[in-house]
Design an enzyme around this catalytic site. Structure first.
Site, mmCIF file in Angstrom:
data_model
loop_
_atom_site.group_PDB
_atom_site.id
_atom_site.type_symbol
_atom_site.label_atom_id
_atom_site.label_comp_id
_atom_site.label_asym_id
_atom_site.label_seq_id
_atom_site.Cartn_x
_atom_site.Cartn_y
_atom_site.Cartn_z
ATOM 1 N N HIS A 191 19.047 -36.660 -5.346
ATOM 2 C CA HIS A 191 18.372 -37.024 -4.091
ATOM 3 C C HIS A 191 16.874 -36.712 -4.157
ATOM 4 C CE1 HIS A 191 22.176 -37.957 -2.244
ATOM 5 N NE2 HIS A 191 22.658 -36.848 -2.793
ATOM 6 N N ASN A 236 -1.660 2.278 5.663
ATOM 7 C CA ASN A 236 -0.781 1.189 5.226
ATOM 8 C C ASN A 236 -0.418 0.386 6.473
ATOM 9 O OD1 ASN A 236 2.759 1.175 4.512
ATOM 10 N ND2 ASN A 236 1.307 -0.449 4.179
ATOM 11 N N GLY A 237 -0.671 -0.930 6.415
ATOM 12 C CA GLY A 237 -0.356 -1.768 7.571
ATOM 13 C C GLY A 237 -1.507 -2.725 7.823
ATOM 14 N N TRP A 246 -2.652 -2.654 -1.795
ATOM 15 C CA TRP A 246 -2.288 -4.080 -1.941
ATOM 16 C C TRP A 246 -3.144 -4.789 -0.909
ATOM 17 C CZ3 TRP A 246 -0.345 -8.097 1.015
ATOM 18 C CH2 TRP A 246 0.200 -9.185 0.308
ATOM 19 N N LYS A 262 6.422 -4.008 -3.669
ATOM 20 C CA LYS A 262 7.849 -3.785 -3.481
ATOM 21 C C LYS A 262 8.287 -3.905 -2.020
ATOM 22 C CE LYS A 262 11.931 -2.587 -4.986
ATOM 23 N NZ LYS A 262 12.677 -3.677 -5.664
ATOM 24 N N CYS A 271 0.853 -1.183 0.000
ATOM 25 C CA CYS A 271 0.000 0.000 0.000
ATOM 26 C C CYS A 271 0.890 1.235 0.000
ATOM 27 C CB CYS A 271 -0.934 0.095 1.192
ATOM 28 S SG CYS A 271 -2.129 -1.236 1.263
ATOM 29 N N ARG A 308 4.158 -0.126 -4.698
ATOM 30 C CA ARG A 308 3.828 -0.619 -3.359
ATOM 31 C C ARG A 308 2.478 -1.349 -3.318
ATOM 32 N NH1 ARG A 308 6.738 1.532 0.829
ATOM 33 N NH2 ARG A 308 5.031 0.906 2.170
ATOM 34 N N GLU A 323 18.670 -17.052 -6.770
ATOM 35 C CA GLU A 323 18.254 -15.708 -7.161
ATOM 36 C C GLU A 323 17.694 -15.706 -8.592
ATOM 37 O OE1 GLU A 323 17.465 -13.171 -5.752
ATOM 38 O OE2 GLU A 323 17.613 -11.550 -7.214
ATOM 39 N N LYS A 383 13.843 -14.648 -9.621
ATOM 40 C CA LYS A 383 13.549 -13.617 -10.626
ATOM 41 C C LYS A 383 12.560 -14.156 -11.643
ATOM 42 C CE LYS A 383 14.585 -10.882 -9.035
ATOM 43 N NZ LYS A 383 15.291 -10.672 -7.819
ATOM 44 N N GLU A 389 8.929 -14.788 -10.210
ATOM 45 C CA GLU A 389 8.129 -13.637 -9.764
ATOM 46 C C GLU A 389 7.628 -12.769 -10.906
ATOM 47 O OE1 GLU A 389 9.824 -10.676 -7.079
ATOM 48 O OE2 GLU A 389 11.798 -10.976 -7.941
HETATM 49 O O1 M6R Z 1 13.212 -4.445 0.827
HETATM 50 P P1 M6R Z 1 13.778 -5.780 1.167
HETATM 51 O O2 M6R Z 1 15.159 -5.974 0.627
HETATM 52 O O3 M6R Z 1 13.722 -6.104 2.624
HETATM 53 O O4 M6R Z 1 12.844 -6.831 0.433
HETATM 54 C C1 M6R Z 1 13.008 -8.206 0.614
HETATM 55 C C2 M6R Z 1 12.196 -8.996 -0.377
HETATM 56 O O5 M6R Z 1 10.839 -8.725 -0.227
HETATM 57 C C3 M6R Z 1 12.595 -8.706 -1.823
HETATM 58 O O6 M6R Z 1 13.947 -8.916 -2.039
HETATM 59 C C4 M6R Z 1 11.773 -9.582 -2.795
HETATM 60 O O7 M6R Z 1 12.123 -10.915 -2.640
HETATM 61 C C5 M6R Z 1 11.977 -9.112 -4.240
HETATM 62 N N1 M6R Z 1 10.708 -8.919 -4.888
HETATM 63 C C6 M6R Z 1 12.719 -10.077 -5.077
HETATM 64 O O8 M6R Z 1 12.909 -9.608 -6.367
#
Ligand code: M6R
Length: 606
Positions: free
Chosen positions: A504, A100-101, A74, A601, A2, A27, A481, A485, A488
């Site tokens: 395994h 927000n929260g 969100w 984000k 949010c 956000r 990683e 990527k 997501e």
């Molecule tokens: O702001 P932060 O680094 O704490 O965020 C952590 C994760 O939410 C963030 O890295 C998330 O996994 C990304 N969307 C990955 O691309």
């Protein structure tokens, strides 16, 4: 999660709020809404959908007021719908609130208010807030006292921006465990969840601590603590340019941010590392202290946690300190063995991730030292930790993290060198590592030349249903990683495995035509890695190899060559083709790269 914005000044609030919301859309983006104070009346327009839909709904509405608040959502409580969108009003339409929260005790508060005759129009937790404020207001309290009493009843997290039609010359804001900043202009103020919303308007921001309140008027701002005692706040200068939060000709923020990596890494290096001793602003640890550390914990979520995994080896091999990497959401609940001799590092790009902040608070309770590694000056995590050090990646807007990750791995590597130098460890590898880190920006420039090749490759594999990523040693965290990527932003199912683990269990999933991406950057592990690749080729897999090694000729589907570098920092280079692969596959599928479904984000809820 949010985004909230607010404006008070002499200009029309509507365009300023819409602009702020668009800048904050990373956000949350399932619904949006706005309230403008005009002629002692609160105008409210809200809608399911994106900020663009809100703009279309409001542009011909003659919203001329100069005070207003707005929200991009969100969803947590209540599905995305017009009714569940913010702002929310109380029954008498005296107060408008954006939030927000999460209000954890909302159902208890809601029942209490229903008993007092209040009616609820949405399924949100937020709607209790304006009604609770009204409840105290109806007992003769003024605006600020009503807000102050209401927030004492709230359990959970909140950043709130509140209008009152009876005190139509002000906005009241407050926060707890959710971010909120106030930008200062000339006779105007800009409220926002994050600074990038208004970098084009001001570089001067106030930051609130938990339960602080601010009463904002066009030409005045007053701060209060939770007991309504006047407090002083200093302005912080944010030196990010307004341009840095714009696409600047790129189709998407993610591609822009991938291409910014030579510069973001360079800026992170030049703030800390030279040929001489490493110096990190804001960090001072003695040899005595470091000598007595029993363990380092690196705690983070998502990509930031992968940055921890990628650098664990440097802390262990160079500093000789046992290092464990943990997911913040697990760390908090597993009663980790920490004491005053443990050092806890918390990585968070946004500095607002709820689980990471809670994990940091846990370590503080156990009296161990904490270091926050963040990209955002003034963010919550940096205000909680004993020491804060910064990546200099500039604003990262795309939900998928790219330049923050490579800056985090760079800074953590430099931090390990700082520890080693403070401990006066005499190891020739340190000098070589320093030199190789200084060479990184050029190497990143070089890796980016794989762009066209990866774009072509993505056209061949974008219809896949499953993609596997594998790697050994330092290449395993990079595989994790790459896999994150891809899933997501392309919604393709993907998993990452340590190559040796395949037999395994996971190898049961390999069948004709499945893509397996393998990273090979460690010379010592070539033979073993090639054997694992052979095992999947035998079972029909198409193998895509990202490597800086001369591999024996083989029947790989595709080889992506990257420059060689110090093995400790190879994840910084090997991840870049994987970032590009995820990006181009998402583009081929016609998806919204920067705003993937269900994600936001900053994850400010637990
Ligand atoms: O702001 P932060 O680094 O704490 O965020 C952590 C994760 O939410 C963030 O890295 C998330 O996994 C990304 N969307 C990955 O691309």
């Amino acid at each position: 999660m949010c985004g909230i914005v607010g404006y008070i000044g002499q200009k029309k609030a509507h365009p300023i709020l819409i602009n702020g919301l668009s800048n904050l859309e990373y956000r949350g983006y399932d619904s949006a809404g706005i309230s403008i104070l005009e002629n002692n009346d609160i105008k409210l327009i809200k809608t399911k959908g994106r900020v663009k839909t809100l703009f279309e709904k409001t542009e011909n509405e003659n919203l001329n007021g100069t005070i207003g608040i707005a929200h991009t959502r969100w969803a947590t409580h209540g599905k995305p719908s017009d009714e569940n969108s913010h702002p929310h009003l109380d029954n008498s339409k005296t107060f408008a609130v954006v939030h927000n929260g999460i209000i954890e005790n909302y159902s208890e508060l809601r029942n209490m208010l229903i008993e007092k005759g209040y009616k609820f129009l949405s399924q949100t937790d937020t709607e209790v807030i304006p009604n609770l404020i009204h409840f105290y207001y109806s007992k003769g309290n003024d605006f600020i006292h009503s807000v102050s009493l209401a927030i004492k009843d709230l359990k959970g997290s909140f950043a709130l921006s509140i209008l009152c039609k009876d005190e139509a010359n002000k906005i009241i804001v407050t926060r707890k465990d959710s971010p909120l900043v106030i930008g200062k202009g000339k006779d105007e103020f800009f409220i926002s969840s994050d600074t990038p919303a208004y970098l084009d308007k001001t570089k001067e921001f106030y930051f609130l601590d938990d339960l602080d309140m601010a009463v904002i008027q066009q030409d005045d701002i007053k701060f209060y603590n939770s007991n309504l005692k006047n407090i002083k706040k200093d302005i912080k200068l944010i030196d990010w340019s307004a341009d840095s939060a714009q696409k600047n000709g790129y189709e998407d923020f993610m591609l822009k941010e991938i291409y910014e990596q030579p510069n973001s890494i360079k800026a992170t290096i030049s703030s800390t590392l030279s040929k001489d001793k490493v110096q990190i602003e804001g960090l001072e640890l003695s040899k005595e202290y470091l000598k007595n550390i029993n363990k380092i914990f690196i705690v983070a979520c998502g990509t930031a946690m992968h940055a921890g995994l990628a650098t664990k080896k440097i802390f262990e091999s160079i500093c000789k300190i046992q290092t464990e990497v943990d997911l913040a959401s697990e760390f908090r609940y597993r009663d980790p063995l920490i004491d005053e001799k443990t050092l806890c590092l918390y990585i968070s790009q946004s500095g607002e991730t709820a689980d990471t902040i809670a994990a940091l608070k846990l370590a503080k309770e156990k009296n161990c030292k904490t270091i926050a590694i963040s990209n955002v000056i003034g963010s919550s995590i940096t205000r909680e930790a004993d020491f804060s050090i910064y990546t200099h990646a500039g604003p990262e807007i795309a939900v998928a993290s790219t330049k923050a990750y490579t800056a985090q791995v760079t800074l953590l590597s430099i931090l390990a060198i700082y520890f080693a130098e403070t401990l006066e460890i005499n190891n020739p590898d340190i000098k070589i590592l320093k030199k190789d880190i200084l060479d990184l920006p050029n190497k990143v420039d070089e890796v980016l030349q794989v762009n066209d090749d990866i774009k072509e490759l993505s056209k061949k594999i974008y219809k896949e249903k499953d993609v596997f990523f594998i790697g050994r040693g330092i290449d395993y965290p990079a595989s994790l990683e790459g896999s994150l990527k891809l899933k997501e932003i392309s919604y393709i199912h993907s998993d990452a495995y340590a190559s040796g683990e395949l037999k395994h269990g996971p190898i049961a999933l390999i069948e004709d035509g499945i893509s397996v991406v393998s990273i090979i950057t460690d010379e010592k592990l070539i033979e073993k890695s090639i054997s694992n690749i052979q095992e999947v080729i035998t079972r029909g897999a198409k193998t895509i190899i990202v490597t800086n090694q001369n591999l024996p000729a083989n029947n790989f589907y595709k080889i992506v060559n990257i420059p060689s570098t110090n093995p400790y920092i190879s994840p910084i280079l090997s991840v870049i083709p994987l970032q590009l692969l995820a990006y181009y596959i998402s583009k081929e599928k016609g998806l919204d790269v920067d705003k993937p479904r269900n994600l936001a984000k900053s994850v400010t809820v637990e």
